[in-house]
Design a protein around this motif. Structure first.
Motif, PDB file in Angstrom:
ATOM      1  N   PHE B  84       0.867  -1.183   0.000  1.00 15.99           N
ATOM      2  CA  PHE B  84       0.000   0.000   0.000  1.00 15.99           C
ATOM      3  C   PHE B  84       0.902   1.230   0.000  1.00 15.99           C
ATOM      4  CE2 PHE B  84      -2.674  -3.373   1.505  1.00 15.99           C
ATOM      5  CZ  PHE B  84      -3.938  -3.065   1.018  1.00 15.99           C
ATOM      6  N   SER B  85       1.138   1.771  -1.183  1.00 16.36           N
ATOM      7  CA  SER B  85       2.034   2.926  -1.297  1.00 16.36           C
ATOM      8  C   SER B  85       1.217   4.154  -1.646  1.00 16.36           C
ATOM      9  CB  SER B  85       3.068   2.696  -2.399  1.00 16.36           C
ATOM     10  OG  SER B  85       3.888   1.616  -2.057  1.00 16.36           O
ATOM     11  N   TYR B  86       1.457   5.219  -0.886  1.00 16.08           N
ATOM     12  CA  TYR B  86       0.790   6.470  -1.224  1.00 16.08           C
ATOM     13  C   TYR B  86       1.269   6.943  -2.595  1.00 16.08           C
ATOM     14  CZ  TYR B  86      -0.568   6.573   3.680  1.00 16.08           C
ATOM     15  OH  TYR B  86      -1.092   6.258   4.911  1.00 16.08           O
ATOM     16  N   ASP B  87       0.360   7.549  -3.319  1.00 10.59           N
ATOM     17  CA  ASP B  87       0.656   8.020  -4.667  1.00 10.59           C
ATOM     18  C   ASP B  87       1.495   9.301  -4.576  1.00 10.59           C
ATOM     19  OD1 ASP B  87      -0.355   7.765  -7.659  1.00 10.59           O
ATOM     20  OD2 ASP B  87      -0.402   9.887  -7.120  1.00 10.59           O
ATOM     21  N   GLY B  88       2.699   9.274  -5.109  1.00 14.86           N
ATOM     22  CA  GLY B  88       3.546  10.466  -5.086  1.00 14.86           C
ATOM     23  C   GLY B  88       4.109  10.735  -3.705  1.00 14.86           C
ATOM     24  N   ILE B  89       4.458  11.988  -3.473  1.00 17.55           N
ATOM     25  CA  ILE B  89       5.010  12.375  -2.174  1.00 17.55           C
ATOM     26  C   ILE B  89       3.857  12.471  -1.184  1.00 17.55           C
ATOM     27  CG2 ILE B  89       6.222  14.201  -0.914  1.00 17.55           C
ATOM     28  CD1 ILE B  89       7.590  14.852  -3.662  1.00 17.55           C
ATOM     29  N   PRO B  90       3.913  11.732  -0.072  1.00 15.36           N
ATOM     30  CA  PRO B  90       2.724  11.644   0.796  1.00 15.36           C
ATOM     31  C   PRO B  90       2.300  12.960   1.434  1.00 15.36           C
ATOM     32  CG  PRO B  90       4.286   9.882   1.282  1.00 15.36           C
ATOM     33  CD  PRO B  90       4.977  10.822   0.354  1.00 15.36           C
ATOM     34  N   PRO B 118     -16.801  -8.618  -8.016  1.00 12.42           N
ATOM     35  CA  PRO B 118     -16.103  -9.271  -6.889  1.00 12.42           C
ATOM     36  C   PRO B 118     -14.596  -9.034  -6.873  1.00 12.42           C
ATOM     37  CG  PRO B 118     -16.861 -10.897  -8.495  1.00 12.42           C
ATOM     38  CD  PRO B 118     -17.452  -9.590  -8.906  1.00 12.42           C
ATOM     39  N   GLU B 119     -14.043  -8.568  -7.987  1.00 12.07           N
ATOM     40  CA  GLU B 119     -12.599  -8.321  -8.031  1.00 12.07           C
ATOM     41  C   GLU B 119     -12.232  -6.929  -7.529  1.00 12.07           C
ATOM     42  OE1 GLU B 119     -10.171 -10.667  -9.601  1.00 12.07           O
ATOM     43  OE2 GLU B 119     -11.890 -11.893  -9.012  1.00 12.07           O
ATOM     44  N   THR B 120     -13.224  -6.077  -7.372  1.00 11.82           N
ATOM     45  CA  THR B 120     -12.960  -4.686  -6.962  1.00 11.82           C
ATOM     46  C   THR B 120     -13.309  -4.505  -5.493  1.00 11.82           C
ATOM     47  OG1 THR B 120     -13.317  -3.841  -9.191  1.00 11.82           O
ATOM     48  CG2 THR B 120     -13.599  -2.277  -7.373  1.00 11.82           C
ATOM     49  N   VAL B 121     -12.344  -3.982  -4.760  1.00  9.23           N
ATOM     50  CA  VAL B 121     -12.523  -3.745  -3.326  1.00  9.23           C
ATOM     51  C   VAL B 121     -11.871  -2.414  -2.976  1.00  9.23           C
ATOM     52  CG1 VAL B 121     -12.142  -4.662  -0.994  1.00  9.23           C
ATOM     53  CG2 VAL B 121     -12.310  -6.239  -2.917  1.00  9.23           C
ATOM     54  N   TYR B 122     -12.521  -1.658  -2.104  1.00  5.98           N
ATOM     55  CA  TYR B 122     -11.940  -0.423  -1.574  1.00  5.98           C
ATOM     56  C   TYR B 122     -11.369  -0.719  -0.192  1.00  5.98           C
ATOM     57  CZ  TYR B 122     -14.543   1.751  -5.335  1.00  5.98           C
ATOM     58  OH  TYR B 122     -15.032   2.091  -6.579  1.00  5.98           O
ATOM     59  N   ALA B 123     -10.243  -0.065   0.119  1.00  4.73           N
ATOM     60  CA  ALA B 123      -9.597  -0.267   1.418  1.00  4.73           C
ATOM     61  C   ALA B 123      -9.371   1.085   2.067  1.00  4.73           C
ATOM     62  CB  ALA B 123      -8.264  -0.996   1.252  1.00  4.73           C
ATOM     63  N   GLY B 124      -9.821   1.205   3.316  1.00  2.35           N
ATOM     64  CA  GLY B 124      -9.609   2.421   4.094  1.00  2.35           C
ATOM     65  C   GLY B 124      -8.414   2.229   5.010  1.00  2.35           C
ATOM     66  N   ALA B 125      -7.455   3.140   4.910  1.00  4.48           N
ATOM     67  CA  ALA B 125      -6.171   2.946   5.584  1.00  4.48           C
ATOM     68  C   ALA B 125      -5.960   3.943   6.711  1.00  4.48           C
ATOM     69  CB  ALA B 125      -5.026   3.077   4.577  1.00  4.48           C
ATOM     70  N   GLU B 126      -5.057   3.587   7.598  1.00  7.33           N
ATOM     71  CA  GLU B 126      -4.410   4.484   8.553  1.00  7.33           C
ATOM     72  C   GLU B 126      -2.931   4.557   8.113  1.00  7.33           C
ATOM     73  OE1 GLU B 126      -4.176   2.878  12.489  1.00  7.33           O
ATOM     74  OE2 GLU B 126      -2.956   4.522  13.216  1.00  7.33           O
ATOM     75  N   ASP B 127      -2.336   5.710   7.918  1.00  8.50           N
ATOM     76  CA  ASP B 127      -2.881   7.050   7.937  1.00  8.50           C
ATOM     77  C   ASP B 127      -3.845   7.248   6.774  1.00  8.50           C
ATOM     78  OD1 ASP B 127      -1.457   7.742  10.210  1.00  8.50           O
ATOM     79  OD2 ASP B 127       0.175   8.657   9.107  1.00  8.50           O
ATOM     80  N   ALA B 128      -4.851   8.064   6.999  1.00  8.10           N
ATOM     81  CA  ALA B 128      -6.051   8.080   6.186  1.00  8.10           C
ATOM     82  C   ALA B 128      -5.795   8.209   4.696  1.00  8.10           C
ATOM     83  CB  ALA B 128      -6.950   9.225   6.649  1.00  8.10           C
ATOM     84  N   ALA B 129      -6.269   7.215   3.964  1.00 10.95           N
ATOM     85  CA  ALA B 129      -6.239   7.224   2.508  1.00 10.95           C
ATOM     86  C   ALA B 129      -7.153   6.114   2.026  1.00 10.95           C
ATOM     87  CB  ALA B 129      -4.824   6.998   1.976  1.00 10.95           C
ATOM     88  N   PHE B 131      -7.647   3.211  -0.867  1.00 14.09           N
ATOM     89  CA  PHE B 131      -7.000   2.394  -1.884  1.00 14.09           C
ATOM     90  C   PHE B 131      -8.063   1.547  -2.572  1.00 14.09           C
ATOM     91  CE2 PHE B 131      -3.606   3.468   0.973  1.00 14.09           C
ATOM     92  CZ  PHE B 131      -2.464   3.548   0.193  1.00 14.09           C
ATOM     93  N   ARG B 132      -7.700   1.041  -3.758  1.00 13.89           N
ATOM     94  CA  ARG B 132      -8.643   0.178  -4.488  1.00 13.89           C
ATOM     95  C   ARG B 132      -7.872  -0.910  -5.219  1.00 13.89           C
ATOM     96  NH1 ARG B 132     -12.307   3.123  -8.820  1.00 13.89           N
ATOM     97  NH2 ARG B 132     -10.291   3.306  -9.852  1.00 13.89           N
ATOM     98  N   GLU B 142      -3.710   3.699  -4.734  1.00 14.52           N
ATOM     99  CA  GLU B 142      -4.408   4.742  -4.007  1.00 14.52           C
ATOM    100  C   GLU B 142      -5.280   5.566  -4.949  1.00 14.52           C
ATOM    101  OE1 GLU B 142      -2.077   7.871  -2.246  1.00 14.52           O
ATOM    102  OE2 GLU B 142      -3.751   8.541  -0.995  1.00 14.52           O
ATOM    103  N   LEU B 143      -6.420   6.023  -4.432  1.00 15.68           N
ATOM    104  CA  LEU B 143      -7.207   7.063  -5.101  1.00 15.68           C
ATOM    105  C   LEU B 143      -6.791   8.365  -4.411  1.00 15.68           C
ATOM    106  CD1 LEU B 143     -10.562   5.109  -5.158  1.00 15.68           C
ATOM    107  CD2 LEU B 143      -9.210   5.722  -7.150  1.00 15.68           C
ATOM    108  N   PRO B 144      -5.774   9.049  -4.948  1.00 19.26           N
ATOM    109  CA  PRO B 144      -5.084  10.087  -4.167  1.00 19.26           C
ATOM    110  C   PRO B 144      -5.863  11.383  -4.018  1.00 19.26           C
ATOM    111  CG  PRO B 144      -4.133   9.928  -6.356  1.00 19.26           C
ATOM    112  CD  PRO B 144      -5.152   8.825  -6.259  1.00 19.26           C
ATOM    113  N   GLY B 145      -6.949  11.530  -4.768  1.00 21.99           N
ATOM    114  CA  GLY B 145      -7.691  12.786  -4.674  1.00 21.99           C
ATOM    115  C   GLY B 145      -8.213  13.077  -3.281  1.00 21.99           C
TER     116      GLY B 145
END
Lengths: 98, 374
Positions: B84-90, B118-129, B131-132, B142-145
């Motif tokens: 789970f990598s943040y998109d760009g500079i966090p 069934p192949e698509t899942v959203y993930a809510g992370a700490e620190d808040a972001a 992902f899909r 990440e959905l970085p918006g």
């Protein structure tokens, strides 16, 4: 073959026993052992060192021949006994929490 | 109700996952587990379109994040991608002491499988972001918006960390997603997660000096009824809130609750105005008022609440019920389930009128989900 002893939770994750044996090409270092380990067991990627930076996770420790090498360079040459398989490379969870 | 129908309750705990199954009567339970013994299981959830497909968030302070997937209802599991990598500079957010602190990935709090794929899942992370995955969990992007919203540097961690803990997918407008973050607030995207805006008007938090602050609110949980996705219910740090306009504005509906502090909130499967909360004494004392474990039900969409006590301990009970630890099934007689930090999972097969402990001595419960099976 290099022998690696994994902590309990990584054994259950990788579905292996207490010890795994791996071929390691070239210099035997913490990095080359972890590279071989992660190549053989991809689910271990990210569990001992960061995916991107390759930095050791803060609560993971590496021991060889009774010595803690966690804070040494990942490119240090390990004792011949590790390369010969006479002694295992230990991956351990730091003692913290319950 | 078909006698062949049944339920599968997915329980995440501090030391593994447990799966509780019963037929439609919900009287006798089979309990399997612990799955992933010794690991923290923050959340498990099944695909609405392929119920045998389950996803689990498995974490450890020592060994980091794992995502596990099952294709047979939880009998067998396989580890999936865990990068789970943040998109760009966090970038940075506000730290407890008011300084700026870099975003650091710690764990996945919540997994929300797509309503359609069934192949698509959203993930809510700490620190808040947010992902899909679109390949069944093999890879995550990440959905970085959301994280890069202009308000990001003002977000701050709650006591449990700066977590994205709630993801609601709108069943009517497929591109609409709601998320909630402690302590930033509630956000909505109307374009599939590319762009986001805070939806916190009407929230008041005593610890924020600005009474009209756009972000900084410690939203504990939001819920909707799928037939009426513009109506949202919220359990905030303090206050139970309601929105009629998809979060554009909120009004308080705490009404006659003994305490409006709490964590979970949920809506009856067939009655969009029937709402459940579990009042907790205060932010300093995370246990039920007077040592009585009471679920409160409103049949009027808030404000008037009744205590549901039958079968729940009414003395010396000092457990908590965490934000992701309550769920409802969709059998004809709606079932409701919740887990406690003391390891009990309680179930009601009559919409909360009576309760029984399905199991009493699990590790502390982090999450409860339920699947209604054909």
């Amino acid at each position: 073959m290099i022998r690696v002893v994994l902590p309990h939770h990584l054994r259950t994750l990788a579905r292996v026993g207490a010890e795994v044996e791996l071929p390691v090409e070239g210099a035997v270092t913490p990095r080359s052992i972890l590279d071989a380990l992660e190549s053989a067991y991809p689910m271990l990627r990210g569990t001992m060192r960061d995916h991107a930076t390759q930095e050791r996770r803060s609560l993971v420790r590496f021991f060889v021949c009774g010595q803690d090498v966690s804070h040494e360079s990942p490119d240090m040459t390990l004792p011949a006994a590790i390369g010969a398989g006479a002694e295992p490379f230990f991956v351990m969870g730091a003692i913290a929490g319950g | 109700m078909s006698l062949m129908s049944g339920v599968r309750v997915l329980v995440g705990t501090r030391k593994g996952a447990f799966i509780l199954t019963a037929d439609g009567t919900r009287e006798r339970w089979d309990i399997s587990g612990p799955h992933f013994p010794g690991w923290e299981i923050y959340h498990l959830k099944g695909s609405p379109v392929e119920p045998a497909r389950l996803y689990a968030s498995q974490t450890s302070d020592w060994f980091g994040q794992q995502i596990q997937r099952s294709s047979d209802g939880g009998k067998n599991w396989e580890p999936m991608g865990n990068e789970f990598s943040y998109d760009g500079i966090p970038g940075t957010h506000q730290w407890y002491d008011g300084t700026q602190h870099p975003w650091e990935f710690k764990r996945v709090w919540h997994l929300e499988p797509s309503l359609r794929d069934p192949e698509t899942v959203y993930a809510g992370a700490e620190d808040a972001a947010l992902f899909r995955t679109t390949d069944g969990g093999k890879s995550w992007r990440e959905l970085p918006g959301l994280r890069t919203h202009a308000s990001g540097p003002q977000w701050q961690p709650g006591a449990g960390g700066m977590c994205l803990h709630t993801i609601l997918l709108d069943p009517v407008q497929p591109d609409r997603i709601f998320v909630a973050i402690s302590a930033a607030g509630t956000f909505r995207s109307d374009d599939g997660g590319q762009n986001w805006r805070p939806i916190n008007r009407g929230l008041h938090s005593e610890y924020i000096p600005n009474p009209t602050a756009e972000v900084g609110h410690c939203v504990h949980r939001i819920a909707m009824h799928p037939s009426r996705p513009n109506v949202l219910f919220m359990q905030k740090h303090w206050d139970v809130m309601r929105s009629e306009d998809a979060g554009d504005s909120w009004r308080e509906v705490s009404g006659d609750l003994p305490s409006d502090f709490g964590f979970p909130i949920n809506v009856h499967a067939h009655e969009p105005e029937t709402v459940y909360v579990v009042p907790i004494k205060s932010d300093s004392e995370h246990f039920p008022p007077d040592g009585k474990l009471r679920v409160y039900r409103s049949r009027t969409g808030g404000n008037e609440w009744e205590a549901l006590t039958k079968g729940l301990p009414q003395s010396n009970c000092y457990v908590n019920v965490l934000r992701d630890a309550m769920a409802v099934d969709s059998l004809d007689e709606c079932g409701i389930y919740f887990g406690t930090t003391g390891g009990q999972v309680y179930g009601s097969a009559d919409a909360g009128d009576t309760w029984t402990a399905i199991v009493r001595d699990l590790p502390g419960v982090l999450s409860v989900e339920v699947q209604t099976l054909p």
